[in-house]
Each structure stands twice: as C-alpha cells, then as structure tokens.
Design an enzyme around this catalytic site. Sequence first.
Site, mmCIF file in Angstrom:
data_model
loop_
_atom_site.group_PDB
_atom_site.id
_atom_site.type_symbol
_atom_site.label_atom_id
_atom_site.label_comp_id
_atom_site.label_asym_id
_atom_site.label_seq_id
_atom_site.Cartn_x
_atom_site.Cartn_y
_atom_site.Cartn_z
ATOM 1 N N GLY A 30 -9.560 38.272 38.070
ATOM 2 C CA GLY A 30 -10.904 38.286 38.065
ATOM 3 C C GLY A 30 -11.719 38.545 36.946
ATOM 4 O O GLY A 30 -11.041 38.646 35.804
ATOM 5 N N LEU A 32 -14.083 36.532 35.832
ATOM 6 C CA LEU A 32 -13.601 35.115 35.235
ATOM 7 C C LEU A 32 -14.379 34.817 34.236
ATOM 8 O O LEU A 32 -15.731 34.939 34.076
ATOM 9 C CB LEU A 32 -13.731 34.122 36.187
ATOM 10 C CG LEU A 32 -12.759 34.448 37.615
ATOM 11 C CD1 LEU A 32 -12.839 33.503 38.716
ATOM 12 C CD2 LEU A 32 -11.085 34.602 37.042
ATOM 13 N N GLY A 35 -11.516 31.070 29.804
ATOM 14 C CA GLY A 35 -10.180 31.130 29.542
ATOM 15 C C GLY A 35 -9.532 30.972 30.765
ATOM 16 O O GLY A 35 -8.581 29.862 30.991
ATOM 17 N N HIS A 36 -9.973 31.727 31.835
ATOM 18 C CA HIS A 36 -9.513 31.438 33.086
ATOM 19 C C HIS A 36 -9.724 30.180 33.586
ATOM 20 O O HIS A 36 -8.899 29.375 34.373
ATOM 21 C CB HIS A 36 -10.006 32.554 34.155
ATOM 22 C CG HIS A 36 -10.006 33.924 33.920
ATOM 23 N ND1 HIS A 36 -10.677 34.842 33.483
ATOM 24 C CD2 HIS A 36 -8.495 34.426 34.003
ATOM 25 C CE1 HIS A 36 -10.219 36.117 33.606
ATOM 26 N NE2 HIS A 36 -8.991 35.950 33.612
HETATM 27 P P1 AMP Z 1 -6.116 38.038 33.793
HETATM 28 O O1 AMP Z 1 -7.281 37.817 34.569
HETATM 29 O O2 AMP Z 1 -6.524 38.648 32.623
HETATM 30 O O3 AMP Z 1 -4.888 38.576 34.467
HETATM 31 O O4 AMP Z 1 -5.692 36.795 33.220
HETATM 32 C C1 AMP Z 1 -5.157 35.551 34.251
HETATM 33 C C2 AMP Z 1 -4.509 34.558 33.682
HETATM 34 O O5 AMP Z 1 -5.527 34.102 32.744
HETATM 35 C C3 AMP Z 1 -3.472 34.955 32.650
HETATM 36 O O6 AMP Z 1 -2.536 33.859 32.856
HETATM 37 C C4 AMP Z 1 -3.877 34.851 31.390
HETATM 38 O O7 AMP Z 1 -2.781 34.961 30.397
HETATM 39 C C5 AMP Z 1 -5.087 33.566 31.464
HETATM 40 N N1 AMP Z 1 -6.012 34.303 30.439
HETATM 41 C C6 AMP Z 1 -6.769 35.375 30.250
HETATM 42 N N2 AMP Z 1 -7.452 35.177 28.898
HETATM 43 C C7 AMP Z 1 -7.342 33.948 28.463
HETATM 44 C C8 AMP Z 1 -7.743 33.268 27.445
HETATM 45 N N3 AMP Z 1 -8.648 33.648 26.550
HETATM 46 N N4 AMP Z 1 -7.545 31.898 27.175
HETATM 47 C C9 AMP Z 1 -6.609 31.230 28.110
HETATM 48 N N5 AMP Z 1 -5.929 31.874 29.188
HETATM 49 C C10 AMP Z 1 -6.376 33.198 29.511
#
Ligand code: AMP
Length: 277
Positions: A30, A32, A35-36
Amino acid sequence: MHIIRTPQDLRTILASLRHKGKVAFVPTMGALHEGHLSLITQAKQVAQLVVASIFVNPKQFGAGEDLASYPRPEMEDLKKLEASGVDVAYLPSAEAMYQPGASTHISVDGVSAGLCGAKRPGHFDGVALVVTKLLLQVLPDIAIFGEKDYQQLQVIKRLVRDLDIPVEILSGAIFREADGLAMSSRNLYLNQEERQLAPVLYQTLLAIKAGLVAGKMLEEMVADASDDLRAKGFTKVDYIELRDAETLEVVATASHPARLLIAAYLGKCRLIDNIAV
Ligand code: AMP
C-alpha cells in the site's frame, strides 16, 4: 472493483471470476505510487483479471523497524486501484493472514544472504512466507514484482522455482521521480532537506557504473562513494555492492550481467536502489 478482506471470501469471488481468462496478481504493502501502478498497468496488458493486494506484512519487519509507522492510506489506495482498473482488491488483516499457532517457516538460502538479508535478519523469510501464502490464496497465472526490490525479486523467483508453484513471475522496471529518486512508499518519511538529497543515491550508482565501464577499481570507488554519501548527510550506508544479476553472488567486475545495489539511511529513512551493469 471487489474489496475482499479474508482468504475465504477471496476464494469465493475468484471462483466466480476466473472464467474471464488469465489472472495477474500484484502484491503490495500500500501507500501506492506510480511505481506500484506501473505494475498494475503491466498486469492489465497480460491478463483479463487483475488482483492487487495491500498487506503490511508484520513478519517481514524486524524489531525496531517501521511496522507501526508504515503509511496506511487505505481510502486513497482503494481509489487508485479502482482508477487503474483492478478487478479485485485484497486487503487481509494480519489476523486473517496468520492464524494463531501458525508454525510454518520458509527460508530461501543463497539469494537471501547478504545485502538486505544481512542487514534485516529474517526479512526475506517473512517475505517468502507471505508471498507463498498470497500465491496460494490467489492462485494467479502471473505475478508481477518490481525491480526496485531486486533481491526480493530474485528470492521470489527462486522460491517459485524450488517449490514448483505454478505461476509465471514477471518483473517491472524501477519507476523514478523526475530527479532520479526511485519511487517508494518510504519516501513519505523524508523531510524537505532529505528529499533534496535523496537522488544522490541513484547518481552514486550511475557514477560507479561509469567508473566500472572506464576500468576503475570497484573497491576504491565503493569506499569513496560511501565517504562521499556520509559527508553529504546520509546517516549510514548499509551497502554498495556489485552482484551477479541472477544468483546475487558477489562479483568484482561486470564481465557478465550484474546488478549494482545500494542501501543507505537518510535520517531514519532507509532507501534502497539498484541498476543493471
Ligand atoms: P511495496 O509496496 O513497497 O512492498 O512494493 C510492492 C511492489 O511494488 C513490489 O514488487 C515492489 O518491488 C514494487 N515497487 C515498489 N516501488 C517501485 C518502483 N519505484 N518501481 C517499480 N516497482 C516498484
């Protein structure tokens, strides 16, 4: 968009929707950002049904880490998921996810060692457990993870291969702010001054990569870069390392596909980033 909060309800709703075609799954914690959302865009391109989860997994946070303060803007997140065309938003509680007395652990040796695995003991066991559970709950055809968490991506690829989990793992490139800072939910912790300094992390990676291409010694460049980061105001440098792109074994030169990875603190905020070399 269906909003689901228990594994039982998830199973029921997915049973009624699977006829639409392939299922792609994007797990998140979350808060969000784009990137997400780029991973969700990718999911929509490869599947007819998109499931996204939001679960701040207590098992992947160590003692003294930011579990309690991790941002949880649920209403805003749900609006973003709906606007990006997610079919099912899965938001289990910790109680729904972990039953009392649960005693199964999952450890992925090798790729979990070193880097964040060394600095955050138990972190990747927590990741491996929750990702296995989520994959078994959703049973997707495809699951998509970001290269932002590069070591996590390799841990998950290995886990899925080793346990014969029938899912295709896809990855998404790192989505960056205009100044190069990799987007992260934790960037919300940065004050104005820290936010201005944060892109130095990415610039450091680019400079070391350029140095490697020019034949400079990795060890010297890493030592200089660590000193430089601290002089500029970074509180602590956890690591700057060159690793094999797939096995994550330590390498000294980029004679074959490698990854340069960095983790450093700005104040209390731990930032990570990486680039292909
Ligand atoms: P998180 O919410 O940080 O656990 O991330 C969830 C998913 O989003 C994971 O697969 C992360 O690697 C991906 N993610 C987080 N930040 C980025 C970003 N800046 N660019 C691409 N994917 C991302």
